[in-house]
Design a protein around this motif. Sequence first.
Motif, PDB file in Angstrom:
ATOM      1  N   ARG A  31     -16.086  10.353  12.946  1.00  0.00           N
ATOM      2  CA  ARG A  31     -15.719   9.327  11.662  1.00  0.00           C
ATOM      3  C   ARG A  31     -15.039   9.914  10.266  1.00  0.00           C
ATOM      4  O   ARG A  31     -15.317  10.600  10.218  1.00  0.00           O
ATOM      5  CB  ARG A  31     -16.685   8.029  12.107  1.00  0.00           C
ATOM      6  CG  ARG A  31     -16.575   7.772  12.906  1.00  0.00           C
ATOM      7  CD  ARG A  31     -18.283   6.864  12.650  1.00  0.00           C
ATOM      8  NE  ARG A  31     -18.135   5.772  11.070  1.00  0.00           N
ATOM      9  CZ  ARG A  31     -18.417   4.906  11.332  1.00  0.00           C
ATOM     10  NH1 ARG A  31     -19.100   3.892  12.609  1.00  0.00           N
ATOM     11  NH2 ARG A  31     -18.272   3.285  10.660  1.00  0.00           N
ATOM     12  N   THR A  32     -13.567   8.673  10.052  1.00  0.00           N
ATOM     13  CA  THR A  32     -13.477   9.489   8.946  1.00  0.00           C
ATOM     14  C   THR A  32     -14.344   8.621   7.766  1.00  0.00           C
ATOM     15  O   THR A  32     -13.989   9.522   6.543  1.00  0.00           O
ATOM     16  CB  THR A  32     -11.989   8.954   8.381  1.00  0.00           C
ATOM     17  OG1 THR A  32     -12.406   7.023   8.789  1.00  0.00           O
ATOM     18  CG2 THR A  32     -10.695   9.029   9.739  1.00  0.00           C
ATOM     19  N   ASP A  33     -15.323   7.588   7.941  1.00  0.00           N
ATOM     20  CA  ASP A  33     -16.070   7.675   7.172  1.00  0.00           C
ATOM     21  C   ASP A  33     -17.149   8.135   7.513  1.00  0.00           C
ATOM     22  O   ASP A  33     -19.048   7.064   6.788  1.00  0.00           O
ATOM     23  CB  ASP A  33     -16.528   6.511   6.465  1.00  0.00           C
ATOM     24  CG  ASP A  33     -16.787   5.331   8.023  1.00  0.00           C
ATOM     25  OD1 ASP A  33     -16.740   5.747   8.663  1.00  0.00           O
ATOM     26  OD2 ASP A  33     -17.479   4.379   7.760  1.00  0.00           O
ATOM     27  N   ARG A 276     -26.194   3.414   1.881  1.00  0.00           N
ATOM     28  CA  ARG A 276     -24.247   4.648   1.405  1.00  0.00           C
ATOM     29  C   ARG A 276     -23.142   4.289   2.201  1.00  0.00           C
ATOM     30  O   ARG A 276     -22.248   4.571   1.586  1.00  0.00           O
ATOM     31  CB  ARG A 276     -24.605   5.762   2.687  1.00  0.00           C
ATOM     32  CG  ARG A 276     -25.984   6.162   2.611  1.00  0.00           C
ATOM     33  CD  ARG A 276     -26.675   6.925   4.104  1.00  0.00           C
ATOM     34  NE  ARG A 276     -27.443   8.147   3.785  1.00  0.00           N
ATOM     35  CZ  ARG A 276     -28.395   8.215   3.606  1.00  0.00           C
ATOM     36  NH1 ARG A 276     -29.336   6.661   2.803  1.00  0.00           N
ATOM     37  NH2 ARG A 276     -29.274   9.476   2.709  1.00  0.00           N
ATOM     38  N   GLY A 277     -22.631   2.826   1.805  1.00  0.00           N
ATOM     39  CA  GLY A 277     -21.409   2.198   1.948  1.00  0.00           C
ATOM     40  C   GLY A 277     -21.236   1.586   3.122  1.00  0.00           C
ATOM     41  O   GLY A 277     -20.160   1.131   3.312  1.00  0.00           O
TER      42      GLY A 277
END
Length: 303
Positions: A31-33, A276-277
């Motif tokens: 994942r990019t995040d 962690r967002g």
Amino acid sequence: MRTEDDSWDIVSSVGATALGVAALRAGESRRTDALFHDPYAELLVSAVGSASWTRLSQGDVGRIDQSTVRSYGVLGDLLVARTCYFDDYLEAAAAAGLRQIIIVAAGLDARAYRLDWPAGTTVFELDQPKVLQFKAAALADRKPAADRREVPVDLRDDWPAALRGNGFDPAVPTAWLVEGLLRYLPADAQDRLLTHIAALSAPGSRVAINTTPGQLSPTMQEQEDGRDRLLATLDIDLDVDALWYPAEGRSDPVHWFTEQGWTVVRADPAAVLTDRGRDVPEEVAAEMRDHLLMTATRGDSTP
């Protein structure tokens, strides 16, 4: 655990649960995040040579229908949360000076390779011989970041003796990790495991555990439905819930360690992600809060 050494198979029974964890960690890492990066997870899954498992590890889950997403979404979120939580736990233990790490039922865990271990750290991995053999072959050209010592043993046998035989020193403070294991043990075997851990832990030792409470055990129909969806959408035949032992008579690890004089801290898996967002829908967060993440620390004296 519900497996026999001579019948262990990476793509079935308990072996497949370890493979599933690695596949989901590989998917998160893409994942990019991503909240963590485990470059070894995809290597381990690819070593199986299964197109279905490789597709899952690469995040190619487009064929999964929405009912399957809802059924397995919480499981995936829980896995990401517990990976982050246990990574932080081990890094904090290392920062506090603990250099003896024990991963019980290590499966395809790659923390000995991927975490930034201080010099002098030894990571002991306990598991069935064939589990460790598979991982060693898959990662043969990779160098661990710590002194990694395999302890090939069935947890039903005298694993403390096997651990000592591989250089473990019970007089030295130790960080134990018991991830994704307890519900695969009968209640009495769970208590024996915790008793051994406490007996082998010098003052200053720590243990981190996750488990699923008994009231969340699925019905037989829910087990069959989940297995059928996974088989239909990814051609993977895996029924994790059928491998669990009943909750009856099982000790609560929080109470167990508290009664032994350890200091216990619980964590909310949903909060691990949101801190962690990562956005967690409230209905998912509510279900995740029923799962246990905990750390227990032994002080200077324990009864």
